[in-house]
Enzyme design. Structure first.
Site, short mmCIF file in Angstrom:
data_model
loop_
_atom_site.label_atom_id
_atom_site.label_comp_id
_atom_site.label_asym_id
_atom_site.label_seq_id
_atom_site.Cartn_x
_atom_site.Cartn_y
_atom_site.Cartn_z
N SER A 144 0.86 -1.19 0.00
CA SER A 144 0.00 0.00 0.00
C SER A 144 0.89 1.23 0.00
O SER A 144 2.05 1.16 0.41
CB SER A 144 -0.85 0.00 1.27
OG SER A 144 -1.48 1.25 1.45
N TYR A 157 -2.13 -0.58 10.48
CA TYR A 157 -2.06 -0.88 9.05
C TYR A 157 -0.71 -0.42 8.48
O TYR A 157 -0.02 -1.18 7.79
CB TYR A 157 -3.23 -0.19 8.34
CG TYR A 157 -3.37 -0.50 6.87
CD1 TYR A 157 -3.87 -1.73 6.45
CD2 TYR A 157 -3.04 0.44 5.90
CE1 TYR A 157 -4.04 -2.01 5.10
CE2 TYR A 157 -3.21 0.17 4.55
CZ TYR A 157 -3.71 -1.06 4.15
OH TYR A 157 -3.87 -1.33 2.82
N1 LIG Z 1 -8.83 -1.08 -1.22
C1 LIG Z 1 -7.84 -0.21 -1.26
O1 LIG Z 1 -8.03 1.00 -1.44
C2 LIG Z 1 -6.41 -0.68 -1.11
C3 LIG Z 1 -5.37 0.24 -1.32
C4 LIG Z 1 -4.05 -0.17 -1.19
C5 LIG Z 1 -3.76 -1.48 -0.84
N2 LIG Z 1 -4.79 -2.35 -0.62
C6 LIG Z 1 -4.43 -3.73 -0.22
O2 LIG Z 1 -5.01 -4.63 -1.14
C7 LIG Z 1 -5.28 -5.88 -0.50
C8 LIG Z 1 -6.73 -6.26 -0.77
O3 LIG Z 1 -7.55 -5.22 -0.28
P1 LIG Z 1 -9.12 -5.14 -0.58
O4 LIG Z 1 -9.47 -3.71 -0.54
O5 LIG Z 1 -9.45 -5.95 -1.76
O6 LIG Z 1 -9.69 -5.82 0.77
P2 LIG Z 1 -11.01 -6.69 1.02
O7 LIG Z 1 -11.33 -6.54 2.47
O8 LIG Z 1 -12.08 -6.35 0.05
O9 LIG Z 1 -10.53 -8.17 0.70
C9 LIG Z 1 -9.63 -8.85 1.52
C10 LIG Z 1 -9.90 -10.33 1.41
O10 LIG Z 1 -8.97 -11.00 2.27
C11 LIG Z 1 -9.66 -12.02 2.99
N3 LIG Z 1 -8.96 -12.30 4.25
C12 LIG Z 1 -8.90 -11.50 5.33
N4 LIG Z 1 -8.22 -12.10 6.32
C13 LIG Z 1 -7.85 -13.32 5.84
C14 LIG Z 1 -7.13 -14.41 6.40
N5 LIG Z 1 -6.67 -14.38 7.67
N6 LIG Z 1 -6.91 -15.52 5.65
C15 LIG Z 1 -7.39 -15.57 4.37
N7 LIG Z 1 -8.08 -14.57 3.79
C16 LIG Z 1 -8.31 -13.45 4.52
C17 LIG Z 1 -11.06 -11.46 3.20
O11 LIG Z 1 -12.00 -12.47 3.49
C18 LIG Z 1 -11.30 -10.72 1.88
O12 LIG Z 1 -11.91 -11.57 0.93
C19 LIG Z 1 -4.95 -5.67 0.97
O13 LIG Z 1 -3.67 -6.19 1.26
C20 LIG Z 1 -4.97 -4.16 1.13
O14 LIG Z 1 -4.14 -3.74 2.19
C21 LIG Z 1 -6.11 -1.99 -0.75
#
Ligand SMILES: NC(=O)c1ccc[n+]([C@@H]2O[C@H](COP(=O)([O-])OP(=O)(O)OC[C@H]3O[C@@H](n4cnc5c(N)ncnc54)[C@H](O)[C@@H]3O)[C@@H](O)[C@H]2O)c1
Length: 263
Positions: A144, A157
């Site tokens: 991120s 985070y």
């Molecule tokens: N959404 C954003 O704006 C954004 C920006 C930068 C980085 N990210 C990163 O992208 C990645 C995905 O983010 P997202 O927004 O799609 O999140 P999200 O919450 O929509 O999806 C995360 C998924 O991970 C699964 N998960 C959580 N804990 C788990 C575990 N212990 N074991 C297995 N699965 C597990 C959840 O069930 C979910 O399906 C993350 O690492 C997040 O930090 C997101």
């Protein structure tokens, strides 16, 4: 880049049930990869696996918790038995809890580190054991912009993501002699994601006493390219890093932020 640049690559994607993980499953399937989706949420996992199956891109699905070492070890062994190798790991699963430091419940703070940092370590550890045998492989962490710059109400985070870059660089050194490349991608705010749509917009609107539209505008104004990060922006860089086009790149954490870190 040529088409089908990841043809038949056995690719594990964690957190594949929704959001960016789900989008990465389809983006990598578009390039010919065989996807092994992992998620803790069974319903979402089944939906994604079903749509991958329909397009002949499903390897093995697994409902597991990436912080449970035994579950991860067993599933990696199953994939190795069935396919003989693992080509790509995308460590995407991540969680976010947002509190001001003096209000942050200790157990939630630890949980964020456990999933975002320890979970990444566990997945990389067992996948690397298989990749080492073949002297080839690619590990990508979805990090991120908060992995490089502290972020308001986000101590857990940001700490987990800063740690993820240290982990990425260190295992890139451990695994370079075995032909395994390890890189991280640092996306900006993906405002189309469920994380924003179902939680962060409302939380921030309440915190600052402004409307959801104003929150959106506030975040877009921080981006020199004038728009939010999209799934496609991240998929494009992930496909490149996973392919041989990036064969001289390891230990990097690549910003995909529209230039936001310069502001
Ligand atoms: N959404 C954003 O704006 C954004 C920006 C930068 C980085 N990210 C990163 O992208 C990645 C995905 O983010 P997202 O927004 O799609 O999140 P999200 O919450 O929509 O999806 C995360 C998924 O991970 C699964 N998960 C959580 N804990 C788990 C575990 N212990 N074991 C297995 N699965 C597990 C959840 O069930 C979910 O399906 C993350 O690492 C997040 O930090 C997101």
């Amino acid at each position: 880049m040529e088409q089908n640049v990841l043809k038949d690559k056995i690719t594990i994607i964690t957190g594949a049930g929704r959001g960016l993980g789900e989008a990465l499953c389809h983006g990598f399937a578009d390039e010919g990869a065989i996807i092994c989706p992992w998620d803790i949420d069974e319903q979402n996992l089944n939906n994604v696996a079903e749509s991958l199956k329909k397009r002949n891109s499903l390897g093995r699905k697994a409902k597991l918790d990436i912080t449970d070492e035994k579950q991860v070890e067993n599933e990696v062994n199953e994939i190795e038995q069935e396919f003989g190798r693992i080509d790509i790991l995308i460590a995407n699963a991540g969680i976010l809890h947002s509190y001001e430091i003096t209000d942050f419940p200790e157990q939630l703070w630890r949980k964020v580190i456990e999933v975002n940092l320890v979970g990444y370590f566990i997945c990389a550890k067992y996948v690397a054991k298989v990749m080492k045998k073949h002297k080839k492989g690619v590990i990508l962490q979805i990090n991120s912009k908060s992995g490089k710059k502290g972020s308001y109400w986000n101590s857990a985070y940001a700490a987990s993501k800063f740690g993820g870059i240290g982990l990425t660089q260190s295992i890139a050194l451990d695994l370079a002699p075995f032909g395994i490349r390890v890189n991280a991608i640092c996306p900006g705010n993906i405002l189309e994601s469920p994380l924003w749509q179902t939680s962060l917009f409302q939380q921030y609107a309440k915190k600052w006493g402004i409307s959801v539209d104003e929150v959106r505008r506030k975040y877009i104004e921080q981006v020199p390219l004038g728009r939010p990060c999209t799934y496609r922006d991240v998929i494009n860089v992930a496909v490149f890093l996973a392919s041989d086009y990036a064969s001289y790149m390891t230990g990097q954490a690549i910003n995909v932020t529209g230039g936001q870190e310069m502001r």
